[in-house]
Design an enzyme around this catalytic site. Structure first.
Site, PDB file in Angstrom:
ATOM      1  N   GLN A 186      29.319  47.157  53.971  1.00 15.72           N
ATOM      2  CA  GLN A 186      30.694  46.948  54.445  1.00 15.72           C
ATOM      3  C   GLN A 186      31.245  48.126  55.245  1.00 15.72           C
ATOM      4  O   GLN A 186      31.912  47.932  56.260  1.00 15.72           O
ATOM      5  CB  GLN A 186      31.616  46.636  53.262  1.00 15.72           C
ATOM      6  N   HIS A 230      35.875  42.444  46.013  1.00 17.46           N
ATOM      7  CA  HIS A 230      35.490  43.477  45.046  1.00 17.46           C
ATOM      8  C   HIS A 230      36.034  44.792  45.609  1.00 17.46           C
ATOM      9  O   HIS A 230      35.951  45.023  46.815  1.00 17.46           O
ATOM     10  CB  HIS A 230      33.962  43.502  44.911  1.00 17.46           C
ATOM     11  N   GLU A 244      17.349  31.097  24.012  1.00 19.43           N
ATOM     12  CA  GLU A 244      18.482  30.791  23.127  1.00 19.43           C
ATOM     13  C   GLU A 244      19.738  31.609  23.416  1.00 19.43           C
ATOM     14  O   GLU A 244      20.806  31.296  22.891  1.00 19.43           O
ATOM     15  CB  GLU A 244      18.069  30.979  21.649  1.00 19.43           C
ATOM     16  N   GLY A 293      29.365  32.689  43.720  1.00 22.21           N
ATOM     17  CA  GLY A 293      29.789  31.890  44.855  1.00 22.21           C
ATOM     18  C   GLY A 293      29.514  30.402  44.718  1.00 22.21           C
ATOM     19  O   GLY A 293      30.370  29.583  45.039  1.00 22.21           O
TER      20      GLY A 293
HETATM   21  P1  NDP Z   1      25.706  38.151  49.944  1.00 23.34           P
HETATM   22  O1  NDP Z   1      24.588  39.115  49.816  1.00 23.34           O
HETATM   23  O2  NDP Z   1      25.494  36.785  49.410  1.00 23.34           O
HETATM   24  O3  NDP Z   1      26.167  38.063  51.498  1.00 23.34           O
HETATM   25  C1  NDP Z   1      25.311  38.108  52.507  1.00 23.34           C
HETATM   26  C2  NDP Z   1      26.032  37.683  53.785  1.00 23.34           C
HETATM   27  O4  NDP Z   1      26.487  38.830  54.483  1.00 23.34           O
HETATM   28  C3  NDP Z   1      25.056  36.948  54.653  1.00 23.34           C
HETATM   29  O5  NDP Z   1      25.716  35.903  55.336  1.00 23.34           O
HETATM   30  C4  NDP Z   1      24.632  38.035  55.607  1.00 23.34           C
HETATM   31  O6  NDP Z   1      24.186  37.503  56.816  1.00 23.34           O
HETATM   32  C5  NDP Z   1      25.951  38.789  55.790  1.00 23.34           C
HETATM   33  N1  NDP Z   1      25.732  40.107  56.362  1.00 23.34           N
HETATM   34  C6  NDP Z   1      24.872  41.067  55.959  1.00 23.34           C
HETATM   35  N2  NDP Z   1      24.928  42.120  56.780  1.00 23.34           N
HETATM   36  C7  NDP Z   1      25.837  41.813  57.725  1.00 23.34           C
HETATM   37  C8  NDP Z   1      26.326  42.473  58.878  1.00 23.34           C
HETATM   38  N3  NDP Z   1      25.877  43.693  59.198  1.00 23.34           N
HETATM   39  N4  NDP Z   1      27.265  41.870  59.622  1.00 23.34           N
HETATM   40  C9  NDP Z   1      27.730  40.643  59.290  1.00 23.34           C
HETATM   41  N5  NDP Z   1      27.303  39.957  58.216  1.00 23.34           N
HETATM   42  C10 NDP Z   1      26.365  40.537  57.461  1.00 23.34           C
HETATM   43  O7  NDP Z   1      27.030  38.822  49.352  1.00 23.34           O
HETATM   44  P2  NDP Z   1      27.894  38.358  48.101  1.00 23.34           P
HETATM   45  O8  NDP Z   1      28.559  37.069  48.423  1.00 23.34           O
HETATM   46  O9  NDP Z   1      27.086  38.504  46.851  1.00 23.34           O
HETATM   47  O10 NDP Z   1      28.970  39.519  48.055  1.00 23.34           O
HETATM   48  C11 NDP Z   1      30.038  39.594  49.006  1.00 23.34           C
HETATM   49  C12 NDP Z   1      31.203  40.316  48.352  1.00 23.34           C
HETATM   50  O11 NDP Z   1      31.705  39.521  47.267  1.00 23.34           O
HETATM   51  C13 NDP Z   1      30.866  41.670  47.751  1.00 23.34           C
HETATM   52  O12 NDP Z   1      31.965  42.510  47.920  1.00 23.34           O
HETATM   53  C14 NDP Z   1      30.660  41.362  46.274  1.00 23.34           C
HETATM   54  O13 NDP Z   1      30.880  42.464  45.433  1.00 23.34           O
HETATM   55  C15 NDP Z   1      31.727  40.300  46.077  1.00 23.34           C
HETATM   56  N6  NDP Z   1      31.515  39.396  44.942  1.00 23.34           N
HETATM   57  C16 NDP Z   1      30.338  38.715  44.834  1.00 23.34           C
HETATM   58  C17 NDP Z   1      30.145  37.810  43.822  1.00 23.34           C
HETATM   59  C18 NDP Z   1      28.936  36.924  43.823  1.00 23.34           C
HETATM   60  O14 NDP Z   1      29.026  35.852  43.239  1.00 23.34           O
HETATM   61  N7  NDP Z   1      27.813  37.264  44.450  1.00 23.34           N
HETATM   62  C19 NDP Z   1      31.166  37.618  42.766  1.00 23.34           C
HETATM   63  C20 NDP Z   1      32.429  38.275  43.037  1.00 23.34           C
HETATM   64  C21 NDP Z   1      32.549  39.172  44.069  1.00 23.34           C
HETATM   65  P3  NDP Z   1      22.724  37.842  57.441  1.00 23.34           P
HETATM   66  O15 NDP Z   1      22.083  36.500  57.546  1.00 23.34           O
HETATM   67  O16 NDP Z   1      23.059  38.440  58.761  1.00 23.34           O
HETATM   68  O17 NDP Z   1      22.024  38.797  56.535  1.00 23.34           O
END
Ligand code: NDP
Ligand code: MG
Length: 347
Positions: free
Chosen positions: A85, A107, A234, A133
Site C-alpha cells: 500500500q 485495516h 474437531e 472477503g
Molecule cells: P488481496 O491479497 O486479496 O488483494 C490483492 C489485490 O490487490 C489483487 O487484486 C491485486 O491485483 C491487487 N494489487 C496488488 N498489488 C497491486 C498494485 N501494485 N497496484 C494495484 N493493485 C494491486 O488483499 P486482501 O483483500 O486480503 O487485503 C486487502 C486489505 O483488506 C488489507 O488492508 C487487509 O489487511 C484488509 N483485510 C483483509 C481481510 C481478508 O479477508 N483478506 C479481512 C479484513 C481486512 P494483481 O492481480 O495486480 O496482483
C-alpha cells in the site's frame, strides 16, 4: 458501546461520491460488487497487466489503472495487500489525488504505523468488515452482511452537512455492514487488537496448538489419521459451539468426562509462561517492531510473493505430515468443503 444499524446510516452520501477501490482480491472484489449492487458509482483500480483485471470486467465493473482512476475519485478505498500500500500510495495515488478526497482502509496498519502519511486536507477513515472477503460478498448476496468496524483518523470535511463518520457509516451500509452491526473504534485499537488476535490466538496460537497435539499423538505411536481427526478436524465443531453460545455452552454440549478434562488440562497447556509470551507479542506489535520486521521481510522478495521468512515457513507448513494426511482425508469428505477449496486441493 453504541452499535450502528441500517437506520443509523444514510446511503445517499456514498452514492453521491465517485468511489475507487484499489485492488480486486479478497476484500476488493467483495466491496466493489456490494457497493455496485447498492447503487454506488464504483471504479476498480488495478495495475497494468493485473491478473484480476478480467475478473472485474466480467463482473461488469468499471476498471482503470490506479493513475487513471484517482484524479476523479472522491473516496479511495485501499484494498491491495498491506505490504504494497505504501508503494502504491506514493507512486500512483498521492500525485493524482484530489485535495479533499477521502482515503479509506479496511485495516489500520499503514496509517497507524505511519507508513502512509497523508495531507491535512484528506480525510482518513476505516471501514473494516470482520470477516474474509468471500463471506463479505456471499452474506450480502443473501441479504445479510458482516459485522464491521469504522474508525476516523482524520476528518477534514468542512462546511458540509455530514462528517467523515457519516461517510464511513454510509459506505458500511452499502457494503452490507449495517445489516449486521457496525462498531466504532480507533485506528490504533483496530490495528493492535487485529494483529494480536491473529498472532496469539486465531492463526498463530491455533495452528501451533493443533500441530503440537498432532505430533504428540503420532510420536506416541497413534495413527496420523486418528491424530488428524482429534486435533484438527474437531476444532471446528468445538469452536462453532463456543461461538454460538460461549464457553459454558460448549461445556454443556460435550460429555462430563470431556468437561472435567478441560478444567484439569487446559491450565497446563496455557500457563503463566504462555501469557508472558502473549504480553511480549503484544509489546512487539505496539512498539511497531512487528510491522517493521514484516515489511523488511517483504522487501527482500523480488517478485512480491513473500520474503525469506515467509517462504521458508510456507514450505515447512506444506511439508508437515498433518497437511499430507489431511489432504488425503479431506478428499474423501468433499461435502465438508466449499467448492473453491475442493478445486484448490485438486490442483
Ligand atoms: P488481496 O491479497 O486479496 O488483494 C490483492 C489485490 O490487490 C489483487 O487484486 C491485486 O491485483 C491487487 N494489487 C496488488 N498489488 C497491486 C498494485 N501494485 N497496484 C494495484 N493493485 C494491486 O488483499 P486482501 O483483500 O486480503 O487485503 C486487502 C486489505 O483488506 C488489507 O488492508 C487487509 O489487511 C484488509 N483485510 C483483509 C481481510 C481478508 O479477508 N483478506 C479481512 C479484513 C481486512 P494483481 O492481480 O495486480 O496482483
Ligand atoms: Mg483480524
Amino acid at each position: 458501546m453504541k452499535i450502528y444499524y441500517d437506520d443509523d446510516a444514510n446511503i445517499e452520501l456514498i452514492k453521491n461520491l465517485n468511489v475507487t477501490i484499489v485492488g480486486y482480491g479478497s476484500q476488493g472484489h467483495a466491496h466493489a460488487n456490494n457497493l455496485k449492487d447498492s447503487g454506488v458509482n464504483v471504479t476498480v483500480a488495478l495495475r497494468n497487466g493485473s491478473s484480476s483485471w478480467d475478473k472485474a470486467i466480467d463482473a461488469d465493473l468499471n476498471v482503470m489503472t490506479v493513475e487513471e482512476s484517482i484524479p476523479n475519485a472522491d473516496l479511495v478505498m485501499m484494498l491491495a495487500p498491506d505490504e504494497f500500500q505504501k508503494g502504491i500510495f506514493e507512486k500512483s495515488i498521492k500525485p493524482n489525488l484530489k485535495k479533499d478526497a477521502i482515503l479509506a482502509f479496511a485495516h489500520g496498519f499503514n496509517i497507524h504505523f505511519k507508513k502512509i502519511i497523508t495531507e491535512e486536507t484528506n480525510s482518513v477513515i476505516m471501514i473494516a468488515p470482520k470477516g474474509p472477503g468471500h463471506t463479505v460478498r456471499s452474506t450480502y448476496k443473501k441479504g445479510g452482511g458482516v459485522p464491521s468496524l469504522i474508525a476516523i483518523y482524520h476528518d477534514s470535511i468542512h462546511g458540509k452537512e455530514y462528517s467523515a463518520k457519516d461517510i464511513a457509516l454510509s459506505y458500511a451500509k452499502a457494503n452490507g455492514g449495517t445489516r449486521a452491526g457496525v462498531l466504532e473504534t480507533s485506528f490504533k485499537e483496530e490495528t493492535e487488537t487485529d494483529l494480536f488476535g491473529e498472532q496469539a490466538v486465531l492463526c498463530g496460537g491455533m495452528t501451533a496448538l493443533i500441530k503440537a497435539g498432532f505430533e504428540t499423538l503420532v510420536e506416541a505411536g497413534y495413527s496420523p489419521e486418528m491424530a488428524y481427526f482429534e486435533c484438527l478436524h474437531e476444532t471446528k465443531l468445538i469452536t462453532d459451539l463456543i461461538q454460538e453460545g460461549g464457553i459454558a455452552n460448549m461445556h454443556y454440549s460435550i460429555s462430563n468426562t470431556a468437561e472435567y478434562g478441560d478444567y484439569l488440562s487446559g491450565p497446563k497447556i496455557i500457563t503463566d509462561e504462555t501469557k508472558g509470551a502473549m504480553k511480549e507479542i503484544l509489546n512487539n506489535i505496539q512498539s511497531g517492531d512487528f510491522a517493521n520486521e514484516f515489511l523488511d521481510d517483504c522487501r527482500q522478495s523480488n517478485d512480491g510473493s513473500g520474503g525469506p521468512f515467509m517462504k521458508i515457513n510456507r514450505q515447512s507448513t506444506q511439508d508437515h505430515q498433518i497437511e499430507k494426511v489431511g489432504k488425503e482425508l479431506r478428499s474423501k469428505m468433499k461435502f465438508l468443503n466449499s467448492e473453491k477449496l475442493v478445486d484448490k486441493e485438486k490442483n
